[in-house]
Write a protein that holds these residues in place. Structure first.
Motif, PDB file in Angstrom:
ATOM      1  N   TYR A   1       0.913  -1.076  -0.118  1.00 24.19           N
ATOM      2  CA  TYR A   1       0.239   0.384   0.223  1.00 24.19           C
ATOM      3  C   TYR A   1       0.415   0.990  -0.267  1.00 24.19           C
ATOM      4  O   TYR A   1       1.851   1.421   0.273  1.00 24.19           O
ATOM      5  CB  TYR A   1      -0.959  -0.192   1.389  1.00 24.19           C
ATOM      6  CG  TYR A   1      -2.302  -1.372   1.121  1.00 24.19           C
ATOM      7  CD1 TYR A   1      -1.680  -1.957   2.250  1.00 24.19           C
ATOM      8  CD2 TYR A   1      -3.291  -0.819   0.655  1.00 24.19           C
ATOM      9  CE1 TYR A   1      -2.411  -3.536   2.051  1.00 24.19           C
ATOM     10  CE2 TYR A   1      -4.174  -2.193   0.652  1.00 24.19           C
ATOM     11  CZ  TYR A   1      -3.739  -3.506   1.745  1.00 24.19           C
ATOM     12  OH  TYR A   1      -4.741  -4.386   1.308  1.00 24.19           O
TER      13      TYR A   1
ATOM     14  N   LYS B   1      -2.845   3.210   3.430  1.00 30.59           N
ATOM     15  CA  LYS B   1      -2.596   2.567   4.686  1.00 30.59           C
ATOM     16  C   LYS B   1      -4.003   3.000   5.704  1.00 30.59           C
ATOM     17  O   LYS B   1      -3.452   3.569   6.055  1.00 30.59           O
ATOM     18  CB  LYS B   1      -1.142   2.602   5.199  1.00 30.59           C
ATOM     19  CG  LYS B   1      -0.349   1.828   4.624  1.00 30.59           C
ATOM     20  CD  LYS B   1       1.102   1.628   5.226  1.00 30.59           C
ATOM     21  CE  LYS B   1       2.889   1.017   3.815  1.00 30.59           C
ATOM     22  NZ  LYS B   1       3.626   0.954   4.607  1.00 30.59           N
ATOM     23  N   GLY B   2      -4.441   1.398   5.999  1.00 30.07           N
ATOM     24  CA  GLY B   2      -5.205   1.575   6.813  1.00 30.07           C
ATOM     25  C   GLY B   2      -6.501   2.108   6.692  1.00 30.07           C
ATOM     26  O   GLY B   2      -7.493   1.662   7.926  1.00 30.07           O
ATOM     27  N   ARG B   3      -6.631   3.016   5.370  1.00 33.68           N
ATOM     28  CA  ARG B   3      -7.857   3.229   4.883  1.00 33.68           C
ATOM     29  C   ARG B   3      -8.671   1.967   4.039  1.00 33.68           C
ATOM     30  O   ARG B   3      -9.336   1.865   3.261  1.00 33.68           O
ATOM     31  CB  ARG B   3      -7.778   4.561   4.603  1.00 33.68           C
ATOM     32  CG  ARG B   3      -7.941   5.632   6.099  1.00 33.68           C
ATOM     33  CD  ARG B   3      -8.000   6.501   5.735  1.00 33.68           C
ATOM     34  NE  ARG B   3      -7.212   7.143   4.049  1.00 33.68           N
ATOM     35  CZ  ARG B   3      -7.251   7.811   2.979  1.00 33.68           C
ATOM     36  NH1 ARG B   3      -8.593   7.780   3.242  1.00 33.68           N
ATOM     37  NH2 ARG B   3      -6.668   7.805   1.926  1.00 33.68           N
TER      38      ARG B   3
ATOM     39  N   THR C   1      -8.382  -1.649   1.080  1.00 35.41           N
ATOM     40  CA  THR C   1      -7.438  -2.690   0.871  1.00 35.41           C
ATOM     41  C   THR C   1      -8.364  -3.534  -0.267  1.00 35.41           C
ATOM     42  O   THR C   1      -9.275  -3.667  -0.514  1.00 35.41           O
ATOM     43  CB  THR C   1      -9.235  -3.457   2.334  1.00 35.41           C
ATOM     44  OG1 THR C   1      -8.211  -3.241   3.997  1.00 35.41           O
ATOM     45  CG2 THR C   1      -8.382  -5.265   2.439  1.00 35.41           C
TER      46      THR C   1
END
Length: 123
Positions: free
Chosen positions: A60, A65-67, A69
């Protein structure tokens, strides 16, 4: 090479979610690393996310990242990008790409590109 068709773009408010899909032709889909890129108006195309043919390794951009997928369903020849907590700066045309090598794909060296789907995030 494979042919790629993206779908799922649209207009969403900040904080909302969208799921992009990319359908691929061909019988060797699982042999390709797949990725998502985006290009905002007046900016260069940038890497968003990628994953290997097996789907076991994912990559990513720091900005998502973290948001976001990335995932794939090799039985359906489809790769997905689930986008959550969207921000206005995520507004761009999103492109699906396929490549033999995931490292080269991440720098934009793709064998095939889709036509793109517009994502617009309003504030």
């Amino acid at each position: 090479q494979v042919q790629l068709i993206e779908s799922g773009g649209g207009l969403v408010q900040a904080g909302g979610s969208l799921r992009l899909s990319c359908a691929a032709s061909g019988r060797t889909f699982s042999g390709y690393s797949m990725g998502w890129f985006r290009q905002a108006p007046g900016k260069e195309r940038e890497f968003v996310a990628a994953l290997t043919g097996s789907g076991l390794s994912t990559y990513y951009a720091d900005s998502v990242k973290g948001r976001f997928t990335i995932s794939r369903d090799n039985a359906k020849n489809t790769v997905y990008l689930e986008m959550n907590s969207l921000k206005p700066e995520d507004t761009a045309i999103y492109y699906c790409a396929a490549g033999i090598d995931s490292q080269r794909l991440r720098v934009g060296e793709a064998g095939s590109w889709g036509q793109g789907t517009q994502v617009t995030v309003s504030s």
